[in-house]
Design an enzyme around this catalytic site. Structure first.
Site, PDB file in Angstrom:
ATOM      1  N   GLY A 167      78.496  94.048  57.975  1.00 34.26           N
ATOM      2  CA  GLY A 167      79.918  94.089  57.666  1.00 34.26           C
ATOM      3  C   GLY A 167      80.724  95.100  58.447  1.00 34.26           C
ATOM      4  O   GLY A 167      81.906  95.298  58.165  1.00 34.26           O
ATOM      5  N   LYS A 206      80.284  93.890  64.005  1.00 35.38           N
ATOM      6  CA  LYS A 206      79.557  93.608  65.244  1.00 35.38           C
ATOM      7  C   LYS A 206      79.938  92.239  65.800  1.00 35.38           C
ATOM      8  O   LYS A 206      80.255  92.100  66.994  1.00 35.38           O
ATOM      9  CB  LYS A 206      78.046  93.677  64.981  1.00 35.38           C
ATOM     10  N   THR A 207      79.931  91.232  64.945  1.00 34.92           N
ATOM     11  CA  THR A 207      80.303  89.884  65.394  1.00 34.92           C
ATOM     12  C   THR A 207      81.779  89.826  65.764  1.00 34.92           C
ATOM     13  O   THR A 207      82.162  89.116  66.695  1.00 34.92           O
ATOM     14  CB  THR A 207      79.987  88.861  64.289  1.00 34.92           C
ATOM     15  N   HIS A 233      78.711 108.981  26.235  1.00 36.90           N
ATOM     16  CA  HIS A 233      77.934 108.950  27.480  1.00 36.90           C
ATOM     17  C   HIS A 233      78.860 109.105  28.693  1.00 36.90           C
ATOM     18  O   HIS A 233      78.618 109.948  29.569  1.00 36.90           O
ATOM     19  CB  HIS A 233      77.157 107.626  27.563  1.00 36.90           C
ATOM     20  N   GLU A 234      79.923 108.302  28.738  1.00 35.15           N
ATOM     21  CA  GLU A 234      80.843 108.373  29.884  1.00 35.15           C
ATOM     22  C   GLU A 234      81.630 109.682  29.875  1.00 35.15           C
ATOM     23  O   GLU A 234      81.922 110.241  30.936  1.00 35.15           O
ATOM     24  CB  GLU A 234      81.798 107.176  29.858  1.00 35.15           C
TER      25      GLU A 234
END
Length: 663
Positions: A239, A242-243, A459-460
C-alpha cells in the site's frame, strides 16, 4: 450542407459456425422428411387392415421385422374409392420410390402373419406379403462418429482455455501458449498517471524519474562513459505506492511500457514460463528503448534450492534462470530497463539482487507526517468538502497509514457523508472514517449486561489514566465503550512518530497497555479475559526487548533476530535451553514490573479513575477535553507547528495555545 448523422450499421461477421448449422439442418430435414417427401401416409389399425384386405384393396404388405411395423400399399382401383381419398393425394415433394398408403404397428409378428394368411386363403387373394429390415444410415453414421467428434471438441476447448482464451495471436490458439502476456501501455487510450499524481515518496520518485530520463536522453549519461542501469527494484510494505510509481513511469515515459505480474509466467505446462520470459524480452528489445514492469516478482524470484523429493529444479526455477539470463547474460538487451515491485525482498534470489541485474533497490517506506499531508491533498481533489480542512490535523490523526490507507480514509469519509444524506464531506466524517478503518464498524445493538459494561468502562478508563500520567506514553485522543469490530471498548491514541525507541519509552507504553487489567484489579479485585489483546501486545514488546533489541541486562547485547527470514522455517532455536529459560524469566519479569507500576499509578489516582469511568458510563464516548477537566493539563503535552515540527511549551504564543486547544 446537412451532415449525415446516421452511424453506419455493422455488417454481421461471417463465421464458420453458420456452415456447420446449415449442414446440421439439412441432415435433420433429410432424416425426417427427405425419405417420404412430406407424404400422405396414414397410420391404421390391425382391424382396418384386415377389412381392407378382405375388400381386395391391398396390393402388397411389407413387414419390417426390426421396427415391428408394416407398410401397406393399395391397388390402383382402391385408390379411386372414397374411403381412401385421404391417402390417394400426391405428396408435397415428389420422390423416386413407392410410398406406402398406410403404416401400422402389428405387435406379435406370428399372430399378425397367421391372420393375414387366413384372410388371403378364405378370399383367394393374391396380395404380396414380404419381409424386410430397415436401416437408418444417418443414425448409424451419427452413432459411429459422435464419440470422436466429442473427444476432438473437448480437446479443442481445453487447448483454447489453456492458451488464454479463444482469441488468436501470433501462432494462434495452442501454439500461442508460450507467448508473453504482458500488456503494452498505450498513452493515447489508457488512463494516464503522471508523477504529479504521486504524492510523497520524494526519494523513490526522484530515482524513478531519473530512469525515465535515462531512456529519453541516454547520450547525456553515456557520453561520460557511464552505462544505463539494467533494472530497479521497488521494495516496501503493502500500500505504499510501488505500483502507482510504475503507473507514473508508464504515463511519463515516451517509450513502450510492458506491464505484467510475476504470476503471469506460471503455467501448468513445462517450459512455458521460460518461453514467456524469452518472448517478453524479445518484444521489448524489438521496441527498444523500452521498460518492462513485473509486479509481485517474488512469485518467480524466490531463492532457488534443490527439490527434496526429485532432486531437480522445478518449473519456477527454470523461469527464474531464464529471467536471470535475459537481464544479464551473453545476449544483453540494450536500452531495456526492468522495473519490479515486491514487499518480500527477503525471499528473493541473491543472483537476482546483484548489481548488473537490479542495479538499484528503491525502498518505498510508509509516509511521514509531511508526506501524508501531500497524499491527502491528492486524494481530496475529487472530494466535495463542506469546509477548508486542516490537512496537518488529518496527517497527525493517521500515524502509520500507508498511501492506500489514506485513499481509503477519503473514500470512506465520502461514503459516511452520503449515508448521512449530507451534501458535502465534513471534518467529522473524516474522523469517523479513521475510527471505522482502525477499530471497525460500531455495534451499538450488541447485548452487554450492566456488570460487563461497568467492567469495560473501568478497563478503558484505566488505559486512559495510566497513559495520561506517564511521560512517554502516547497522548490520548478519545475513549469509547461502544463495541467496535471485535473489541468491546477502545481508546484512540496519537503516538509520537519515532525513528528510534528507547527502553523507557517501550516500558511506558507497556505500562499504559496493562492499565486496563490493572484497573479491574484495583476496583473489583478481579480480572477478566478482556485484556487478551493487551497481554498479547506487551508480551511481544517484552520479547522484542530481550531477544531482538538487546535491552536486557541479563541477556546482554545479543540479538536472535534473523533479517533473512530463514529461521522461520527451521525447527531449531539459535540459543540453548538454559538461555531459553532465562529469556522466559526476563520477559515475565518485565511484564510483571510494568503491571505493578500501573497498579501503583491507579491506586494513587483512584478517585480520578472512578470519576472518569462514571463519565464514560454516562456519555459512552469521551475526548481529551473530558480528561483535562478531571486530571488537568497533561504536563508532558507536545505541540507542533504547521510543518509538523515540535514546539517547546515555553515558546508557544497565546494564539498557538488557542489553536492547539481547538485541535
Amino acid at each position: 450542407m446537412a451532415k449525415d448523422n446516421k452511424t453506419p450499421q455493422k455488417k454481421p461477421r461471417f463465421s464458420a459456425w453458420w456452415i456447420y448449422g446449415l449442414i446440421a439442418i439439412l441432415l435433420i430435414g433429410f432424416q425426417f422428411f427427405g425419405g417420404e417427401g412430406f407424404s400422405t401416409t396414414k397410420k391404421t389399425t390391425t382391424s382396418e387392415l384386415q377389412e381392407y384386405l378382405r375388400n381386395g384393396d391391398i396390393q402388397k404388405i411389407i413387414i419390417i421385422t426390426n421396427t415391428d411395423q408394416a407398410r401397406v400399399y393399395l391397388t390402383d382401383e382402391a385408390l379411386q374409392k372414397d374411403v381412401h381419398k385421404d391417402v390417394a393425394e400426391k405428396p408435397l415433394f415428389p420422390t423416386t420410390g413407392a410410398i406406402p398408403q398406410y403404416i401400422l404397428d402389428y405387435g406379435d409378428l406370428q399372430l399378425f402373419q397367421s391372420d393375414i394368411d387366413e384372410i388371403k386363403k378364405e378370399n383367394s387373394l393374391d396380395t404380396i406379403v414380404e419381409f424386410d429390415k430397415e436401416s437408418n444410415l444417418f443414425m448409424d453414421l451419427l452413432i459411429t462418429i459422435l464419440p470422436f467428434v466429442l473427444i476432438i471438441g473437448i480437446w479443442i476447448y481445453l487447448m483454447r482455455r489453456m492458451s488464454g482464451g479463444a482469441g488468436g495471436g501470433a501462432g494462434g490458439q495452442i501454439f500461442n501458449i508460450g507467448k508473453s502476456k504482458a500488456k503494452l501501455f498505450d498513452e493515447k487510450t489508457d488512463t494516464r498517471t503522471s508523477f504529479q499524481d504521486v504524492a510523497g515518496l520524494e526519494g523513490a520518485k526522484e530515482e524513478v524519474e531519473e530512469i525515465v530520463e535515462f531512456l529519453k536522453n541516454p547520450d547525456k549519461y553515456t557520453s561520460l562513459g557511464g552505462k544505463i542501469p539494467k533494472g530497479a527494484l521497488l521494495v516496501g510494505p503493502p500500500g505504499t505506492g510501488k505500483t502507482l510509481l510504475a503507473k507514473a513511469v508508464a504515463g511519463e515515459a515516451k517509450v513502450p511500457f510492458f506491464s505484467l505480474s510475476g504470476s503471469d509466467f506460471v503455467e501448468m505446462f513445462v517450459g512455458v514460463g521460460a518461453s514467456r520470459v524469452r518472448d517478453l524480452f524479445k518484444q521489448a528489445k524489438d521496441k527498444s528503448p523500452s521498460i518492462i514492469f513485473i509486479d509481485e516478482i517474488d512469485a518467480i524470484g524466490r531463492a532457488r534450492g534443490k527439490n527434496n523429493i526429485t532432486g531437480s529444479n522445478d518449473e519456477r526455477e527454470n523461469t527464474l534462470n531464464q529471467l536471470l539470463t535475459e537481464m544479464d547474460g551473453f545476449g544483453t538487451n540494450t536500452n531495456v530497463i526492468v522495473l519490479a515491485a515486491t514487499n518480500r525482498a527477503d525471499v528473493l534470489d541473491k543472483a537476482l539482487m546483484r548489481a548488473g541485474r537490479f542495479d538499484r533497490q528503491i525502498y518505498v517506506d510508509l509516509p511521514d507526517i509531511r508526506e501524508r499531508k501531500e497524499i491527502f491533498e491528492v486524494h481530496l481533489r475529487p472530494i466535495k468538502t463542506s469546509e477548508t480542512l486542516d490537512l496537518d490535523f488529518l496527517a497527525r490523526q493517521t500515524p502509520g497509514f500507508s498511501g492506500a490507507d489514506i485513499a481509503n480514509v477519503c473514500n470512506e469519509a465520502a461514503l459516511i457523508a452520503a449515508r448521512k444524506e449530507k451534501k458535502a464531506v465534513s471534518k467529522q466524517d473524516f474522523l469517523d472514517a479513521v475510527d471505522r478503518i482502525v477499530g471497525g464498524l460500531e455495534k451499538k445493538n450488541k447485548i452487554i449486561t450492566p456488570e460487563e459494561k461497568r467492567t469495560i468502562a473501568y478497563h478503558e478508563a484505566g488505559h486512559a489514566t495510566v497513559s495520561w500520567m506517564l511521560e512517554h506514553a502516547a497522548p490520548l485522543v478519545k475513549v469509547t465503550i461502544v463495541p467496535r469490530g471485535q473489541s468491546l471498548g477502545s481508546a484512540w491514541y496519537l503516538p509520537e512518530e519515532r525513528l528510534i525507541v528507547r527502553p523507557e519509552q517501550m516500558q511506558d507504553e507497556m505500562c499504559a497497555t496493562l492499565g486496563g487489567r490493572a484497573a479491574e484489579k484495583v476496583i473489583f479485585d478481579k480480572i477478566s479475559t478482556g485484556a487478551l489483546s493487551d497481554l498479547e501486545k506487551v508480551t511481544k514488546q517484552a520479547r522484542a526487548m530481550v531477544t531482538i533489541y538487546g535491552m536486557n541486562d541479563e541477556i546482554g547485547n545479543l540479538t536472535y533476530y534473523d533479517s533473512s527470514g530463514q529461521s522461520e522455517y527451521g525447527f531449531t532455536k539459535p540459543y540453548s535451553e538454559q538461555t531459553a529459560q532465562k529469556i522466559d524469566e526476563e520477559i515475565s519479569k518485565i511484564v510483571e514490573e510494568q503491571y505493578q507500576r500501573a497498579i501503583a499509578v491507579l491506586h494513587e489516582h483512584k478517585d480520578k479513575l472512578t470519576a472518569l469511568a462514571e463519565r464514560l458510563l454516562e456519555k459512552e464516548v469521551i475526548f481529551k477535553e473530558d480528561l483535562e477537566k478531571i486530571f488537568g493539563r497533561r504536563p508532558f503535552e507536545k505541540h507542533f507547528d504547521q510543518k509538523g515540527q515540535e514546539i517547546p511549551s515555553d515558546k508557544l504564543t497565546p494564539e498557538e495555545e488557542t489553536t492547539e486547544e481547538n485541535k
